[in-house]
Design an enzyme around this catalytic site. Structure first.
Site, mmCIF file in Angstrom:
data_model
loop_
_atom_site.group_PDB
_atom_site.id
_atom_site.type_symbol
_atom_site.label_atom_id
_atom_site.label_comp_id
_atom_site.label_asym_id
_atom_site.label_seq_id
_atom_site.Cartn_x
_atom_site.Cartn_y
_atom_site.Cartn_z
ATOM 1 N N HIS A 246 0.914 -1.067 -0.077
ATOM 2 C CA HIS A 246 -0.041 -0.119 0.064
ATOM 3 C C HIS A 246 0.917 1.045 -0.012
ATOM 4 C CE1 HIS A 246 -3.468 -2.564 0.968
ATOM 5 N NE2 HIS A 246 -2.714 -3.235 1.443
ATOM 6 N N ASN B 37 -5.059 -7.309 9.542
ATOM 7 C CA ASN B 37 -6.211 -8.195 8.699
ATOM 8 C C ASN B 37 -5.670 -8.666 7.383
ATOM 9 O OD1 ASN B 37 -8.677 -9.110 8.272
ATOM 10 N ND2 ASN B 37 -9.717 -7.210 7.465
ATOM 11 N N ASP C 24 2.353 -6.970 2.103
ATOM 12 C CA ASP C 24 1.204 -6.116 2.526
ATOM 13 C C ASP C 24 1.500 -5.090 3.370
ATOM 14 O OD1 ASP C 24 -1.463 -5.549 2.873
ATOM 15 O OD2 ASP C 24 -2.022 -7.155 4.029
HETATM 16 O O1 DOR Z 1 -4.161 -5.037 7.651
HETATM 17 C C1 DOR Z 1 -4.240 -4.615 6.521
HETATM 18 N N1 DOR Z 1 -4.435 -3.243 6.231
HETATM 19 N N2 DOR Z 1 -5.429 -5.342 5.864
HETATM 20 C C2 DOR Z 1 -5.699 -4.895 4.794
HETATM 21 O O2 DOR Z 1 -6.451 -6.072 3.907
HETATM 22 C C3 DOR Z 1 -5.692 -3.646 4.302
HETATM 23 C C4 DOR Z 1 -4.358 -2.873 4.980
HETATM 24 C C5 DOR Z 1 -4.423 -1.390 4.802
HETATM 25 O O3 DOR Z 1 -4.723 -0.878 3.707
HETATM 26 O O4 DOR Z 1 -4.225 -0.890 5.744
#
Ligand code: DOR
Length: 438
Positions: free
Chosen positions: A69, A285, A312
């Site tokens: 991200h 998550n 992630d």
């Molecule tokens: O922990 C998470 N953070 N899981 C996700 O699926 C999205 C992510 C986020 O964009 O912060």
């Protein structure tokens, strides 16, 4: 930094795509791999190359992250393309696939163009955007998948949220076939996770936190595998975290269904117990699970049931985490700690070093597979892009807020000493990260 030819000498070269693991020199020229071979035998060039000595170090293809991200546009207080790509380079990554849960989300050509332009002007490594499955990530109508493909996305996902409507997911898998792009599923049955804060089980009960059962992930993974079988579309399961999910992917692959999967370093190394002190940095998550799940994920990696390790990387600002557990954002900042975390598993004898590198290079390259223009990534074959990572498998460093380049300091590893340190990252024949350099 200079775009001279670069000669990397004396290192242990590991390139799983070529089944190579031996002491070799590597010569990079004009943005590509020019030669690799016996130490001291590099061909001479009219222009003297810059020499990087890699004795005692591992030299491998630059890592490819299928899932991070970068938060831009819209959440620049958490991360930007400038800071995220620098954090990636520091972690040994040369390619980042960025998720579309930005603001606005990546559901139109204009926003994808913006990310690509920003990456070109401010990024230091390759950024491959992932487009939304649904308009506005609302899970109602399909995004303009064709327009997004033309704009250059490498897959589709509503990551951060599942596609709860099975018919919509079916259509996404059907349409995605036209562009040979994967549909990346964030597997979560919301009716089972609503209000959940961590893995469901004894630890959650003790802490008085609402749990999210592994079955919430597994029933969505099972649904999406069934839809991949129905449609023939390419399904990629993001961040699988449970033993049950590994078994579902294993069985689907045995049946020849087009499914691939990734796992994060945190789901491979940390358990739900990390939440014991209500550390919001351990709130993620899917949630951190159990030792049994970790054992199954490791076995899935060894067997090739799990194709890739993806970070992630989910950077957040301090205010998103410095609050009571129930209000904190989900996510772990992971680009810079990935290698060190994975080296723990290598040092414990759980995973072979070559396997870890395969799942960070050729594995994710395979998931990006049939995508035109993306071939040649994840290997050091002659003619491939000169994307190289040099790391010290024994190099120790302390994870601290100050040590992280990412704006996201949200890692449960703060205060932990990791063994495994990137020394230099080369992207397209240019040194984009060098340990100790400003
Ligand atoms: O922990 C998470 N953070 N899981 C996700 O699926 C999205 C992510 C986020 O964009 O912060």
């Amino acid at each position: 930094m200079s775009n001279n030819p670069i000669l990397i000498t004396g290192g242990r070269l590991i390139d799983p795509a070529q089944k190579l693991d031996k002491k070799m020199d590597l010569l990079l020229k004009d943005g590509h791999v020019f030669w690799l071979g016996e130490e001291g035998k590099a061909p001479s060039l009219p222009e003297a190359p810059t020499i990087l000595t890699a004795r005692g170090k591992v030299v491998c293809p630059g890592f490819i992250d299928l899932h991070c991200h970068l938060r831009e546009p819209g959440f620049e207080e958490k991360e930007t393309i400038a800071t995220g790509t620098r954090a990636g380079a520091r972690g040994g990554f040369t390619t980042l696939c960025c998720m579309p849960n930005t603001n606005p989300p990546l559901d139109s050509r204009a926003v994808v163009d913006y990310v690509i332009q920003k990456a070109r002007s401010e990024g230091v490594i390759r950024v491959l955007p992932i487009g939304c499955i649904s308009q506005g990530r609302r899970g109602e109508g399909l995004a303009e998948m064709g327009e997004l493909a033309e704009a250059g996305v490498v897959g589709y996902s509503d990551d951060g949220a599942p596609v709860s409507n099975a018919r919509l997911m079916r259509h996404a898998l059907e349409y995605s076939r036209g562009w040979k792009l994967p549909v990346i599923s964030h597997c979560e049955e919301i009716s089972l996770t609503e209000g959940g804060q961590m893995n469901e089980g004894a630890v959650a009960t003790r802490l008085g936190l609402k749990g999210m059962p592994a079955e919430a992930e597994e029933c969505m993974a099972a649904r999406d595998i069934a839809l991949a079988r129905l449609t023939g579309g390419r399904l990629h399961l993001a961040h699988i975290s449970s033993a049950g999910s590994v078994e579902l992917v294993r069985r689907a692959k045995e049946k020849g269904i087009s499914v691939t999967a990734e796992v994060t370093p945190h789901h491979l190394t940390l358990t739900e117990e990390k939440v014991m002190g209500y550390d919001t940095n351990a709130k993620v998550n899917p949630p951190l699970r159990t030792r049994t799940d970790i054992a199954a994920l490791l076995q899935g990696l060894r067997e090739g049931v799990i194709d890739a390790i993806a970070t992630d990387h989910a950077p957040h600002a301090a205010v998103d985490k410095m609050c009571e557990f129930g209000l904190a954002a989900f996510g772990i900042s992971g680009l810079e700690t990935a290698l060190g975390s994975l080296m723990t598993l290598v040092n414990q004898g759980e995973l072979e070093l070559g396997l870890v590198i395969a799942r960070l290079t050729s594995g994710p390259a395979g998931v990006l597979g049939g995508i035109p223009m993306k071939s040649g990534l994840g290997t050091l074959k002659v003619g491939s892009p000169a994307d190289v990572t040099i790391f010290d498998p024994k190099g120790e460093w302390l994870v601290s807020e100050a040590s992280l380049i990412s704006k996201g300091k949200n890692t449960p590893l703060l205060g932990t000493k990791l063994k495994g340190k990137v020394i230099a990252t080369i992207f397209g024949g240019r040194v984009v990260y060098k340990e100790g350099a400003p």
